[in-house]
Design an enzyme around this catalytic site. Structure first.
Site, PDB file in Angstrom:
ATOM      1  N   ARG A  74       0.798  -1.223   0.000  1.00 33.60           N
ATOM      2  CA  ARG A  74       0.000   0.000   0.000  1.00 33.60           C
ATOM      3  C   ARG A  74       0.825   1.266   0.000  1.00 33.60           C
ATOM      4  O   ARG A  74       0.594   2.165  -0.791  1.00 33.60           O
ATOM      5  CB  ARG A  74      -0.866   0.029   1.249  1.00 33.60           C
ATOM      6  CG  ARG A  74      -1.813  -1.095   1.299  1.00 33.60           C
ATOM      7  CD  ARG A  74      -2.200  -1.347   2.721  1.00 33.60           C
ATOM      8  NE  ARG A  74      -3.421  -2.130   2.710  1.00 33.60           N
ATOM      9  CZ  ARG A  74      -4.620  -1.628   2.815  1.00 33.60           C
ATOM     10  NH1 ARG A  74      -4.787  -0.338   3.014  1.00 33.60           N
ATOM     11  NH2 ARG A  74      -5.676  -2.386   2.748  1.00 33.60           N
ATOM     12  N   THR A  75       1.761   1.335   0.926  1.00 31.05           N
ATOM     13  CA  THR A  75       2.536   2.566   1.053  1.00 31.05           C
ATOM     14  C   THR A  75       3.351   2.803  -0.213  1.00 31.05           C
ATOM     15  O   THR A  75       3.432   3.927  -0.719  1.00 31.05           O
ATOM     16  CB  THR A  75       3.446   2.499   2.292  1.00 31.05           C
ATOM     17  OG1 THR A  75       2.638   2.186   3.423  1.00 31.05           O
ATOM     18  CG2 THR A  75       4.140   3.819   2.533  1.00 31.05           C
ATOM     19  N   LYS A 102      22.938  -9.405  -0.455  1.00 31.30           N
ATOM     20  CA  LYS A 102      24.290  -9.889  -0.758  1.00 31.30           C
ATOM     21  C   LYS A 102      25.319  -9.279   0.174  1.00 31.30           C
ATOM     22  O   LYS A 102      26.514  -9.412  -0.045  1.00 31.30           O
ATOM     23  CB  LYS A 102      24.653  -9.555  -2.208  1.00 31.30           C
ATOM     24  CG  LYS A 102      23.752 -10.209  -3.233  1.00 31.30           C
ATOM     25  CD  LYS A 102      24.100  -9.703  -4.635  1.00 31.30           C
ATOM     26  CE  LYS A 102      23.003 -10.044  -5.628  1.00 31.30           C
ATOM     27  NZ  LYS A 102      23.048  -9.160  -6.804  1.00 31.30           N
ATOM     28  N   ARG A 124      11.730   2.840   3.158  1.00 32.18           N
ATOM     29  CA  ARG A 124      11.189   2.029   4.259  1.00 32.18           C
ATOM     30  C   ARG A 124      12.263   1.032   4.654  1.00 32.18           C
ATOM     31  O   ARG A 124      12.919   0.439   3.806  1.00 32.18           O
ATOM     32  CB  ARG A 124       9.929   1.295   3.826  1.00 32.18           C
ATOM     33  CG  ARG A 124       9.516   0.226   4.844  1.00 32.18           C
ATOM     34  CD  ARG A 124       8.150  -0.303   4.609  1.00 32.18           C
ATOM     35  NE  ARG A 124       7.148   0.687   4.957  1.00 32.18           N
ATOM     36  CZ  ARG A 124       5.847   0.400   5.050  1.00 32.18           C
ATOM     37  NH1 ARG A 124       5.415  -0.826   4.829  1.00 32.18           N
ATOM     38  NH2 ARG A 124       4.977   1.333   5.358  1.00 32.18           N
ATOM     39  N   HIS A 152       6.537   6.690  11.193  1.00 35.64           N
ATOM     40  CA  HIS A 152       5.937   6.560   9.871  1.00 35.64           C
ATOM     41  C   HIS A 152       5.183   7.882   9.660  1.00 35.64           C
ATOM     42  O   HIS A 152       3.967   7.930   9.760  1.00 35.64           O
ATOM     43  CB  HIS A 152       4.988   5.356   9.864  1.00 35.64           C
ATOM     44  CG  HIS A 152       4.498   4.961   8.500  1.00 35.64           C
ATOM     45  ND1 HIS A 152       4.755   5.692   7.365  1.00 35.64           N
ATOM     46  CD2 HIS A 152       3.755   3.909   8.102  1.00 35.64           C
ATOM     47  CE1 HIS A 152       4.185   5.093   6.322  1.00 35.64           C
ATOM     48  NE2 HIS A 152       3.578   4.018   6.737  1.00 35.64           N
TER      49      HIS A 152
END
Lengths: 338, 411
Positions: A74-75, A102, A124, A152
């Site tokens: 969603r974000t 990696k 994020r 957030h």
């Protein structure tokens, strides 16, 4: 809903003084008037998003990278739409499956994105503080789309915009004294922290409610009252904000089972009656229907603002991208920060 | 190597380890001290004029993670007890023997044997053979032994060998995964945190088991009021328990991690201000026996990371002396007690003939200017890495000269 949003130009310092930050990493960096500035800026995008032609070219030629080190649907989509509606070139980097696996360090990834001359980076990450760490290493604006359990900020802003639209429809837009209960896994929730910071900054009366194992220590120091009893927490509140309970926390270490959680902390029609008669129901999504919130509450046409939150999300993210790129775009009055 | 001429240090104030500094001289022959107090240089002696500064025993740093000679020498440290958390762990006699000889001749390492194989908390390693190889103590390292049965058996074995057990007191069940102490700072930053009581619980168990086993328990860092109370009461009961702390825990509280500063990510984590004050009180009343650096230099690959992903630990060897001297300037302790915390008690716990200025002991001597000001600068440290939470902080006190076994380390 009122048709005449206030004009940002008359209420705030001129030009770049209205938002003197390179990045948006957290609500904790913002005094109340800067929060209101972003909300006011978003109003124009709410209006645009409701038109047939939802496109402007203010960010034409700019590259926005959405670097998501943690899965999100969603974000990520919301930021992508926001960037595209403003005319930017938007690139999504799903770092959860990239070179980060990696062994490349976060700083190296950040330096790489910087070298690609991004004009804004949306990040994020699963670790608290990771976004600040990157923001300090790159030249362009960085927007926090969620870092660990820390913040957030765009979620809190879109929640506030949703609440303000709703309050305006009831003839006020004053957060002072607004009673808001935030319920669920407060301990692990960045949404809860950003909302607590934003709502208390604007003068709301905030309660948080969680089972003891999911309540952070010393949360009262953030100027909220803490409850473990859900019925007491939502008594007479104007807004009930439910949080998602992560699947992995549902059975065992934190709470016994999903059905016991619903029994004690689920928002049901019966329980909602304890809140104020007009109370608004919110949830940042995705919902666990039948766990923290019942379907008949979530889908209630008058009471639930859950889809409005999603709508406001795009507008808020457009506002943040617009405001934060003004310096790079050479908008008059938005000189580089010293 | 040709034999060194005897060394006489004159004109200093002697901080011998018993009593406040008094004017006097000290004479060393070979690697030992031969006379202290009213002595004069003899013909052929090398003489050093201390010019009124403090002449004290070389610091014995009890519990370090890296043998970082330049940093130790800068800080006036002549011996360090090396924690078993090495790659590979000190759980095998040959590794202990190698570690014991590693710093010689100008620095002595006293290895601490791993209490369990691989520090995994399950099986006993060859503690007796490691003792013969030079181990001066036994330790669970950075971790706490979760299985109380294993812990009891290790303590019994250590007691039989006459080795102290050095513990890290954090209840693993409560503190597992935590990177900060419960409180407003951790909650605002969204850091996984554990209550301060995790330390008290661990100390209570370890003290109980040590008492049963008749072992000497040394808790390397006690950082909370509740745990210090337990130690205080155990000492009153006559239990053989000693404890230490690092300067970070008496200088800083948890607010130092604000901004996600990974140089302030320590284990145990920085505590609430009330706990910091309890540590100061315990330094003053004698509950705390040792101040050590916990020296653990960590480069950017370990520290330039999100807070929770960064390794804990700080480079502390250079700031140990000035920050402990700060306690003297603040009136928390006197110079005599400072010498006990840095030299006398660590030597006693490890059972090594050092830590005092006394005829017959090893000639480990530091000349210290307790007032000399300097600024800690993480970019310009002697240590292998500059991970100090005291970056850019002005401090006072510096080792001007250092002798290890009568040999000039720096003059």
């Amino acid at each position: 809903m009122s048709d005449t949003p206030p004009s940002p130009s008359t209420r705030y310092p001129a030009g770049g003084q209205a938002f003197p930050h390179k990045d948006l990493t957290g609500i904790s960096d913002l005094p109340p008037w800067q929060i209101l500035y972003l909300l006011d800026e978003a109003e124009q995008w709410v209006a645009l998003n409701r038109q047939r032609n939802k496109h402007v070219d203010v960010l034409a030629g700019l590259t926005i990278i959405n670097a998501f080190f943690e899965n999100s649907t969603r974000t990520l989509l919301s930021f992508e739409i926001a960037g595209k509606r403003l005319g930017a070139d938007v690139v999504n980097m799903h770092a959860a499956q990239s070179s980060v696996k990696k062994g490349e360090t976060l700083i190296d990834t950040a330096t790489t994105l910087n070298a690609m001359r991004a004009d804004a980076i949306v990040i994020r990450h699963a670790s608290s503080g990771a976004v600040r760490l990157i923001a300090d290493k790159v030249d362009c604006p960085v927007l926090n789309a969620g870092d660990g359990r820390h913040e957030h900020p765009t979620q809190a802003l879109l929640d506030a915009l949703t609440m303000r639209q709703w309050m305006r429809s009831r003839g006020s837009e004053e957060f002072t004294g607004l009673k808001v209960a935030i319920c669920g896994d407060i301990l692990h929730s960045r949404v809860a922290r950003s909302n607590v910071l934003l709502l208390t900054a604007l003068g709301a009366d905030v309660r948080v409610c969680a089972p003891p194992a999911l309540m952070p220590a010393a949360i009262e120091q953030m100027r909220v009252s803490a409850y473990t009893n859900f019925d007491e927490a939502i008594d007479d509140v104007d807004v009930v904000m439910m949080l998602r309970l992560q699947n992995e926390r549902m059975s065992g270490p934190f709470i016994p089972s999903a059905r016991e959680y619903r029994h004690l902390y689920g928002l049901t029609q019966t329980r909602l009656k304890r809140a104020a008669p007009h109370a608004l129901v919110m949830h940042p999504g995705p919902m666990n229907r039948g766990v923290e919130i019942d379907s008949d509450v979530a889908d209630h046409l008058e009471r639930s603002a859950i889809t409005t939150q999603v709508e406001m999300g795009v507008a808020i993210r457009m506002a943040c991208l617009d405001v934060l790129t003004r310096r790079a775009r050479g908008i008059e009055g938005w000189e580089a920060l010293s | 190597m040709k034999p060194m001429a005897p060394l006489t240090i004159t004109g200093g104030k002697l901080l011998t380890g018993s009593g406040e500094p008094t004017a006097g001289a000290i004479r060393c022959e070979g690697d030992h001290i031969t006379a202290v107090g009213d002595v004069a240089a003899q013909d052929g002696d090398r003489t050093v004029d201390a010019k009124g500064k403090i002449v004290m025993p070389g610091i014995i740093d009890l519990g370090v993670f890296e043998i970082d000679k330049p940093a130790f020498h800068f800080g006036g440290v002549t011996r360090a007890a090396l924690m078993p958390d090495q790659p590979p762990p000190l759980d095998y006699p040959a590794r202990v023997r190698f570690a014991a000889s590693f710093g010689k001749p100008d620095f002595w390492v006293h290895p601490i044997a791993a209490a369990t194989r691989g520090l995994e908390g399950n099986e006993l390693p060859e503690l007796g053979l490691m003792k013969d190889a030079g181990a001066k103590a036994v330790s669970s390292g950075r971790k706490w032994i979760t299985d109380s049965g294993v812990m009891l058996r290790v303590l019994q074995y250590a007691a039989m060998l006459g080795l102290p057990f050095i513990s890290h007191a954090e209840d693993a069940g409560i503190a597992g995964g935590a990177v900060a102490t419960d409180g407003e700072t951790a909650t605002r930053l969204g850091l996984a945190s554990a209550p301060a009581e995790a330390e008290a619980l661990a100390v209570m168990r370890d003290v109980t088991l040590a008492e049963m086993a008749g072992a000497h328990l040394h808790i390397r860092q006690v950082t909370t009021a509740a745990a210090l109370d337990i130690v205080r009461k155990a000492k009153d009961r006559g239990v053989r328990v000693t404890c230490g702390v690092t300067p970070a825990h008496f200088m800083l509280s948890d607010i130092a991690v604000n901004g996600f500063l990974t140089f302030a990510r320590l284990s145990p984590p920085l505590r609430a201000e009330s706990d910091r004050r309890a540590v100061l009180a315990a330094l003053a009343d004698g509950t705390i026996d040792v101040v050590a650096s916990g020296h653990d230099p960590r480069g950017p690959e370990d520290k330039r990371l999100p807070f929770a992903d960064a390794a804990p630990g700080m480079a502390g060897a250079e700031t140990l002396l000035p920050l402990t001297l700060q306690l003297v300037r603040d009136g928390v302790i006197d110079m005599t007690r400072m010498a006990q915390l840095l030299c006398v008690n660590p030597a006693k716990i490890l059972g090594v003939p050092a830590g005092r200025l006394e005829a017959g002991l090893e000639a480990d001597i530091a000349i210290v200017d307790p007032d000399r000001p300097w600024i800690v600068d993480s970019d310009r440290m002697e240590a292998q890495a500059g991970n100090t939470p005291f970056d850019k902080q002005p401090v006072q006190g510096r080792a001007l000269a250092l002798f290890k076994g009568g040999m000039d380390v720096k003059v």
